[in-house]
Enzyme design. Structure first.
Site, PDB file in Angstrom:
ATOM      1  N   HIS A 124       8.928  35.818 -21.146  1.00 24.00           N
ATOM      2  CA  HIS A 124       7.652  35.161 -21.398  1.00 24.00           C
ATOM      3  C   HIS A 124       7.001  35.503 -22.795  1.00 24.00           C
ATOM      4  O   HIS A 124       7.332  36.320 -23.315  1.00 24.00           O
ATOM      5  CB  HIS A 124       6.682  35.830 -20.509  1.00 24.00           C
ATOM      6  CG  HIS A 124       5.316  35.023 -20.288  1.00 24.00           C
ATOM      7  ND1 HIS A 124       4.186  35.024 -21.023  1.00 24.00           N
ATOM      8  CD2 HIS A 124       5.131  34.154 -19.229  1.00 24.00           C
ATOM      9  CE1 HIS A 124       3.469  34.238 -20.480  1.00 24.00           C
ATOM     10  NE2 HIS A 124       4.013  33.670 -19.617  1.00 24.00           N
ATOM     11  N   ASP A 127       7.520  32.458 -12.272  1.00 25.24           N
ATOM     12  CA  ASP A 127       8.548  31.422 -11.614  1.00 25.24           C
ATOM     13  C   ASP A 127       9.667  31.898 -11.176  1.00 25.24           C
ATOM     14  O   ASP A 127      10.380  31.392 -10.448  1.00 25.24           O
ATOM     15  CB  ASP A 127       9.053  30.333 -12.824  1.00 25.24           C
ATOM     16  CG  ASP A 127       7.816  29.400 -13.471  1.00 25.24           C
ATOM     17  OD1 ASP A 127       7.742  29.501 -14.458  1.00 25.24           O
ATOM     18  OD2 ASP A 127       7.044  28.995 -12.319  1.00 25.24           O
TER      19      ASP A 127
END
Ligand code: SDX
Length: 431
Positions: A308, A366
């Site tokens: 991320h 996710d």
């Protein structure tokens, strides 16, 4: 904006430029460079915006090092445990948690906008049946501005409010229609006696020929997934919505732009890619070979659902999602789900591997979401549409915040030009 708390000094070619520094409620200070080009005839350079604050906002705060996510100051873990998606929508839109009467009124307003204009059904007929539901959603949401002319004037606060309610209410209906169209089943109208998540399940899984009763535990898990996806500061799709909105484009067009950006596998498309990757790995014994590929830049393979830009620690949403996985699969009697076993083992191995540790790559929102959505019965093609309908409230909240800002200017970045010097045209006979 807060008054400058100190000054940053830049010295360039002997010239000293003083830049004000602003202090946030929480998080890093920002150096205000708005006057830099005028004073020093230079641009800053930050492709990918790794060190750039593009706006000021009071909606969502992320601390990537601590793995913290706050919606209007409330930790995501507390909201996931105690709140509901529509209550979170009220919080993101208006800044505070609603009281009982305010929540009831908000839920009623959303419920009364869940149907789409009947003529919009014909839009779907123009798509191939095998079109990805995200392609359909981009098209149909953009087309909403062709129907709802009475809520496209961005200068009218009431029209902005109606547009916000319409999109929160209608995105699940449009996403469900995209799904039904892709499987050749008739559209199911929203049922306003159901709560938000149950209504979405009903529109996706009911058929005209038999009664469908949404499972309340599944609906609650889906409602929690929607909360986890509702907003996330200035991510790529939110920045897309803000940039589109800065030109004065109508809210439906801006949200359609956000859906288009979210579709990318580096962003919201990662939930589909992550599950497909876990399926491709198949069994835990194939994990080492896959980890090897993910660490090899030349393989073109990345661990989808990992890493991320902001979180350099666990994504707090991934932690909640992982707990939900166990709960939902247990309820559905899907014991020892092979994909979940692979995901947990992959996470365990990756988090012990120097490559992932050194680059601070952790599971993100996710990584686990697809496992739950698949267990509920959604095909992978519906994972990102569910992300999109959940993020609509975040996009709309950020868009409203920007439009209401009296200092709003159109977003217009500059560049580092590396092309040709000026040169004269040469007739084709002499080239
Ligand atoms: C979302 O911004 C948001 O907030 C987004 C989101 C939201 O709610 O809106 O949180 C939702 O988009 C989550 C992210 C979903 N995407 C994925 O899971 C796709 C896989 N992850 C990556 O592609 C990547 O981690 C990004 C895109 C998420 C972040 O990319 P960055 O910050 O630009 O980091 P990078 O690509 O420069 O990677 C840094 C290093 C690189 O190695 P070096 O060049 O330093 O040697 O880490 C490596 C990368 O090769 N790396 C990975 C990796 N992610 C980064 N290596 C293997 N597998 C990965 N998943």
């Amino acid at each position: 904006m807060s008054e400058p708390t100190r000054t940053a000094t830049l010295t360039l070619d002997g010239k000293v430029i003083n830049l004000p520094v602003h202090h946030p409620t929480i998080g890093p200070d920002v150096i205000d460079i708005r006057k830099l080009y005028a004073e020093a005839d230079v641009f800053t350079y930050d492709p990918g915006f790794t060190s750039t604050a593009a706006c000021e906002s009071a909606i969502t705060y992320i601390d990537g090092d601590k793995g913290e996510l706050l919606y209007r100051g409330y930790p995501i873990e507390q909201l996931a445990e105690h709140s509901s998606f529509l209550e979170v929508c009220f919080l993101l839109l208006y800044g505070n948690l609603p009281n009982t009467a305010q929540l009831a009124d908000f839920e009623s307003r959303v419920r009364n906008h869940t149907m789409v204009h009947e003529q919009m059904h014909y839009f779907f007929r123009g798509f191939r049946r095998d079109a990805h539901p995200m392609a359909t959603m981009v098209g149909v949401v953009g087309a909403m501005s062709a129907f709802y002319h009475d809520s496209t004037d961005i200068n009218d606060p009431w029209q902005r409010e109606v547009a916000a309610i319409r999109m929160i209410a209608k995105l699940p209906t449009i996403a469900a229609m995209a799904f039904k169209y892709s499987i050749g089943q008739p559209f199911i109208y929203p049922k306003n006696s159901l709560d938000y998540a149950s209504n979405f399940l009903h529109m996706c899984f009911a058929v005209p020929c038999e009664e469908y009763v949404p499972n309340p535990v599944i609906a609650k898990a889906l409602d929690r997934i929607m909360m986890l996806h509702a907003d996330h500061e200035q991510n790529a799709s939110t920045s897309t919505v803000r940039l589109a909105g800065s030109s004065g484009a109508n809210p439906f067009a801006c949200i359609a732009a956000g859906i288009a950006c979210l579709w990318g596998p580096a962003h919201g498309g990662a939930n589909q890619a992550a599950l497909e990757q876990l399926r491709e790995i198949g069994t835990v014994d194939r994990i080492p070979e896959f980890i090897k590929m993910a660490k090899d830049k030349n393989s073109g393979v990345r661990l989808m659902g990992f890493g991320h830009r902001v979180y350099k620690n666990f994504d707090p949403r991934a932690k909640v999602m992982k707990e939900s996985c166990d709960e939902v699969l247990e309820l559905l009697g899907v014991h020892n789900n092979p994909t979940l076993q692979v995901a947990k083992e992959l996470e365990r191995i990756a988090l012990q591997d120097d490559y992932f540790i050194s680059k601070k790559l952790y599971p993100n929102v996710d990584f686990y979401s697809g496992i739950i959505l698949e267990a509920i019965g959604f095909p992978t093609s519906m994972f990102t549409p569910i992300f999109a309908l959940s993020r609509t409230v975040g996009w709309i909240s950020q868009w409203r915040e920007m439009i209401a800002d009296p200092t709003l200017k159109i977003g217009r970045p500059r560049q580092l030009y590396i092309g040709e010097q000026q040169r004269d045209y040469v007739d084709v006979r002499h080239r």
